[in-house]
Design an enzyme around this catalytic site. Structure first.
Site, PDB file in Angstrom:
ATOM      1  CD  GLU A   1      -3.521  -7.486   1.810  1.00  0.00           C
ATOM      2  OE1 GLU A   1      -4.263  -7.712   2.783  1.00  0.00           O
ATOM      3  OE2 GLU A   1      -3.033  -6.362   1.561  1.00  0.00           O
TER       4      GLU A   1
ATOM      5  CD  GLU B   1      -0.211  -6.117   5.701  1.00  0.00           C
ATOM      6  OE1 GLU B   1      -0.619  -6.088   4.530  1.00  0.00           O
ATOM      7  OE2 GLU B   1       0.351  -7.126   6.207  1.00  0.00           O
TER       8      GLU B   1
ATOM      9  CB  ALA C   1      -0.909  -0.003   1.225  1.00  0.00           C
TER      10      ALA C   1
ATOM     11  N   GLY D   1      -0.092  -5.064   0.481  1.00  0.00           N
ATOM     12  CA  GLY D   1      -1.085  -4.963  -0.582  1.00  0.00           C
ATOM     13  C   GLY D   1      -0.655  -5.606  -1.877  1.00  0.00           C
TER      14      GLY D   1
END
Length: 280
Positions: A133, A153, A85, A130
């Site tokens: 993911e 994270e 992210a 991310g």
């Protein structure tokens, strides 16, 4: 960047600030192009991915001619698939902003699972947070030997927000997923292959992309509606009770019998000739 194409009459899939598209012989290579930020998933990237995969889904009709038969999703620059992210954007977010950010990224992953063509994540370099993911939402993950995966994270006081706590256990099992998420540990391509996180490991980026293209090239001549129904059946039935999953499968098996491609495929088999599928 607008897609380039060698497919006559192919659909315009749009142009994007953070993506590069190349459509050749029915295979779309979609590259996240923010190498200066290691292809991090900014809100702009997420928006562009949503629009691109919506355009891909819309092109998967007989009227459009099924110009896209498979997608390779990768990252530019050689250092990262998608590093994660966008931390710079997240640092200033309030809780409600963060929830909206997560839901928009989750929407992209659900759309990747929904598009009726196979999507291969071609991972070279970092696929963290991310990025991991995003790869998990794809049908297959191919990796170069330089690939690294992880859900780090917890190192930032966060938890996975783009599907990691759901899809990672589905790929590697509950125990290994818990260990990776709780520790924030990175793993290399060899360990990812051992865990079942990736399908194949190739020595270089060039060989990685070639292998992904070869697999999609093998799938492209098949009946596109049948491939899409098979994807829908696997995705829809996964995690359900066996009886519920079989109901989904039976319904989609029935739907295949409504297609001209099914009639063409069975007739060609009986006539001992190669089938020609029109995607209808």
């Amino acid at each position: 960047m607008a897609p380039t194409s060698s497919d006559p009459g192919s659909t315009d899939l749009g142009s994007y600030a953070t993506l590069e598209l190349d459509l050749t012989d029915g295979i779309l290579t979609l590259t996240v192009n923010r190498p200066q930020a290691l292809n991090a998933l900014s809100q702009q990237v997420i928006s562009d991915l949503w629009k691109a995969f919506t355009a891909i889904e819309d092109s998967c009709t007989h009227d459009a001619g099924w110009p896209v038969r498979g997608v390779i999703l990768t990252g530019a620059g050689g250092k990262a698939f998608v590093a994660g992210a966008d931390i710079r954007e997240m640092a200033s977010m309030e809780p409600d902003d963060a929830a909206e950010y997560a839901r928009s990224a989750q929407g992209v992953t659900l759309l990747i699972e929904k598009v009726p063509v196979p999507v291969i994540a071609a991972v070279d370099g970092f696929a963290l947070g991310g990025g991991c993911e995003l790869a998990l939402a794809c049908d297959f993950i191919y990796a170069s030997e330089a690939a690294q995966f992880g859900q780090p994270e917890v190192n930032l006081g966060l938890v996975p927000g783009f599907g990691g706590s759901v899809r990672l256990p589905q790929r590697v099992g509950l125990g290994p997923a818990r260990e990776l998420i709780y520790t924030g540990r990175r793993i290399d391509a060899a360990e990812a292959l051992r865990l079942g996180l990736v399908n194949r490991v190739l020595p270089t980026r060039q060989e990685l992309l070639a292998a992904a293209r070869a697999t999609l090239g093998e799938i492209a001549p098949k009946a596109p509606l049948a491939v899409g129904l098979a994807k829908q059946s696997i995705t829809g039935a996964y995690g359900l009770h066996t009886g519920q999953g079989l109901e989904i499968e039976a319904g989609l098996f029935r739907e295949a019998f409504t297609t001209e491609d099914m009639r063409e495929g069975t007739t060609a088999f009986l006539e001992k000739r190669k089938a020609s599928f029109a995607g209808k």
